[in-house]
Design a protein around this motif. Structure first.
Motif, mmCIF file in Angstrom:
data_model
loop_
_atom_site.group_PDB
_atom_site.id
_atom_site.type_symbol
_atom_site.label_atom_id
_atom_site.label_comp_id
_atom_site.label_asym_id
_atom_site.label_seq_id
_atom_site.Cartn_x
_atom_site.Cartn_y
_atom_site.Cartn_z
ATOM 1 N N GLY A 39 -1.797 1.256 -2.801
ATOM 2 C CA GLY A 39 -1.119 2.451 -3.282
ATOM 3 C C GLY A 39 -0.044 2.198 -4.316
ATOM 4 N N THR A 40 0.483 0.982 -4.385
ATOM 5 C CA THR A 40 1.518 0.674 -5.376
ATOM 6 C C THR A 40 0.934 0.425 -6.762
ATOM 7 O OG1 THR A 40 1.417 -1.656 -4.704
ATOM 8 C CG2 THR A 40 3.131 -0.291 -3.693
ATOM 9 N N ALA A 41 -0.384 0.255 -6.860
ATOM 10 C CA ALA A 41 -1.015 -0.011 -8.160
ATOM 11 C C ALA A 41 -1.033 1.260 -8.997
ATOM 12 C CB ALA A 41 -2.432 -0.535 -7.963
ATOM 13 N N SER A 42 -0.623 1.156 -10.251
ATOM 14 C CA SER A 42 -0.624 2.312 -11.144
ATOM 15 C C SER A 42 -2.050 2.642 -11.576
ATOM 16 C CB SER A 42 0.225 2.024 -12.384
ATOM 17 O OG SER A 42 -0.391 1.012 -13.171
ATOM 18 N N PHE A 70 0.805 -1.212 0.000
ATOM 19 C CA PHE A 70 0.000 0.000 0.000
ATOM 20 C C PHE A 70 0.847 1.276 0.000
ATOM 21 C CE2 PHE A 70 -3.119 -3.082 1.229
ATOM 22 C CZ PHE A 70 -4.333 -2.580 0.775
ATOM 23 N N ARG A 71 2.162 1.127 0.071
ATOM 24 C CA ARG A 71 3.013 2.314 0.123
ATOM 25 C C ARG A 71 3.596 2.569 -1.257
ATOM 26 N NH1 ARG A 71 6.515 2.024 5.092
ATOM 27 N NH2 ARG A 71 4.510 2.516 6.036
ATOM 28 N N GLY A 72 2.967 3.470 -2.018
ATOM 29 C CA GLY A 72 3.399 3.781 -3.371
ATOM 30 C C GLY A 72 4.134 5.093 -3.431
ATOM 31 N N ARG A 73 3.471 6.109 -3.986
ATOM 32 C CA ARG A 73 4.125 7.406 -4.182
ATOM 33 C C ARG A 73 4.218 8.216 -2.892
ATOM 34 N NH1 ARG A 73 -0.330 10.588 -7.803
ATOM 35 N NH2 ARG A 73 -0.260 8.647 -8.986
ATOM 36 N N LYS A 74 3.464 7.841 -1.866
ATOM 37 C CA LYS A 74 3.467 8.580 -0.606
ATOM 38 C C LYS A 74 4.387 7.912 0.410
ATOM 39 C CE LYS A 74 0.158 11.387 -2.044
ATOM 40 N NZ LYS A 74 0.376 12.815 -2.281
ATOM 41 N N GLU A 75 4.663 8.639 1.493
ATOM 42 C CA GLU A 75 5.495 8.102 2.562
ATOM 43 C C GLU A 75 4.714 7.160 3.455
ATOM 44 O OE1 GLU A 75 7.154 11.359 4.674
ATOM 45 O OE2 GLU A 75 8.307 12.135 2.978
ATOM 46 N N GLU A 115 1.806 17.691 -10.211
ATOM 47 C CA GLU A 115 2.510 16.461 -9.864
ATOM 48 C C GLU A 115 3.018 15.779 -11.119
ATOM 49 O OE1 GLU A 115 0.174 13.867 -7.558
ATOM 50 O OE2 GLU A 115 -0.038 15.219 -5.862
ATOM 51 N N ALA A 116 4.146 15.141 -10.979
ATOM 52 C CA ALA A 116 4.688 14.396 -12.108
ATOM 53 C C ALA A 116 3.805 13.197 -12.404
ATOM 54 C CB ALA A 116 6.108 13.934 -11.781
ATOM 55 N N THR A 117 3.571 12.933 -13.653
ATOM 56 C CA THR A 117 2.734 11.799 -14.027
ATOM 57 C C THR A 117 3.567 10.535 -14.098
ATOM 58 O OG1 THR A 117 3.085 12.287 -16.368
ATOM 59 C CG2 THR A 117 1.122 13.214 -15.332
#
Length: 333
Positions: free
Chosen positions: A159-162, A129-134, A298-300
């Motif tokens: 959260g890791t799912a694109s 669940f930890r993707g783009r966020k901390e 935000e960067a895509t």
């Protein structure tokens, strides 16, 4: 020696009922309703009437629909615990929790995008669940129309799912995202180009701030400028949604587990759609617009395009639109 005599229990109950009645009367009759419940009193009363009509939320011997809905709105609007709301409404935590879940059960096309909402998951599941966020988040995919109302939402993805992976699920599941034939949504460069999902040209100016004081110089830039102007509606919708309901704004870890948060997010989206019809709150929308204008985009998450027939149809459609836009633009200059 005088003895202290407690008031009879019935007197305490009557006192609590008077407090609750006063609180609800102030919500209905003063301008505090918007601050407390994130909507005007007229919208609040209309929402209560609609929920009562469905039969999913009912008056009980001790608790009215209005009180149940007010407590629920306060929880999601300010991200507070049941024990906090029980203090103000003088109810037990168990009663608050039961009513909270009862309300949850109540029940160009636009743009599509994903947003991340903080979740609480066991330590063993946090890496997924930890993707783009901390912190741990779920990726929520949503589509909206140009009236800023959501038309589809898919929650629960880690959260890791694109965004593209979540979109594939949205288009193939039983309760799938349905796109009428010949119509399309606008998506950012993180999605794969399709005939029903038009993305911008890559490697070309796109964000509105990049065009400040400098007009588009070719068909691709003009297309991206207009694409960005229209697709901005999904960012505005997410912004208003999260400003209304602090419980999904991501500032702190939620009090509820991921399964409950899935329902909470859907409930917030339903309430958002309702309010955009009866109480859109232009001040809140303007605040979101100012923040989007000042913040850096935000960067895509760009992914490799899968060159297949669907992609080719989307590319041809996009090129035709860009060429027509440029031709019209040249005439108008």
């Amino acid at each position: 020696m005088a003895k202290k005599v407690d008031k009879p229990i019935r007197d305490h109950i009557i006192g609590r009922e008077e407090i609750r009645t006063t609180l609800l009367r102030q919500l209905r009759e003063t301008n505090r309703c918007r601050d407390i419940l994130r909507m005007g009193s007229h919208a609040f009363l209309e929402l209560c009437a609609k929920l009562r009509a469905t039969g999913h939320v009912k008056d009980t011997i001790h608790v009215t629909v209005e009180e149940q809905v007010a407590r629920f709105l306060y929880i999601i609007g300010h991200n507070v615990k049941n024990r906090t709301i029980s203090f103000f409404f003088h109810r037990s935590g168990e009663t608050i929790s039961r009513n909270f879940h009862a309300v949850l059960r109540a029940d160009c096309i636009g743009a599509i995008d994903g947003t991340h909402v903080r979740v609480k998951v066991p330590i063993a599941n946090q890496p997924r669940f930890r993707g783009r966020k901390e912190w741990s988040t779920q990726n929520v995919l949503a589509a909206c129309g140009f009236d800023m109302r959501f038309t589809y939402a898919l929650t629960g993805w880690e959260g890791t799912a694109s965004d593209s992976k979540v979109l594939k699920s949205a288009l193939s599941r039983d309760d799938r995202l349905k796109i009428p034939r010949g119509k399309f949504y606008l998506g950012n460069a993180g999605f794969m180009l399709k005939h029903a999902l038009i993305t911008p040209y890559r490697g070309v100016r796109y964000h509105l701030k990049e065009f400040a004081g400098r007009e588009p110089e070719n068909a691709y830039e003009l297309f991206n400028l207009r694409h960005s102007s229209l697709r901005n509606v999904i960012e505005r919708s997410f912004g208003v949604l999260k400003k209304r309901f602090a419980i999904i704004a991501g500032g702190t870890e939620p009090y509820y587990d991921v399964e409950v948060m899935v329902d909470i997010i859907l409930a917030c989206i339903i309430l958002h759609n309702f309010l955009m019809g009866v109480d859109p709150d232009q001040h809140l929308i303007s605040q979101v617009d100012r923040e989007l204008q000042n913040n850096n985009p935000e960067a895509t998450n760009e992914e490799r395009e899968e060159v297949n027939e669907d992609y080719r149809r989307g590319a041809a459609l996009r090129d035709n639109m860009a060429a027509q836009m440029w031709a019209d633009y040249q005439i108008e200059r």
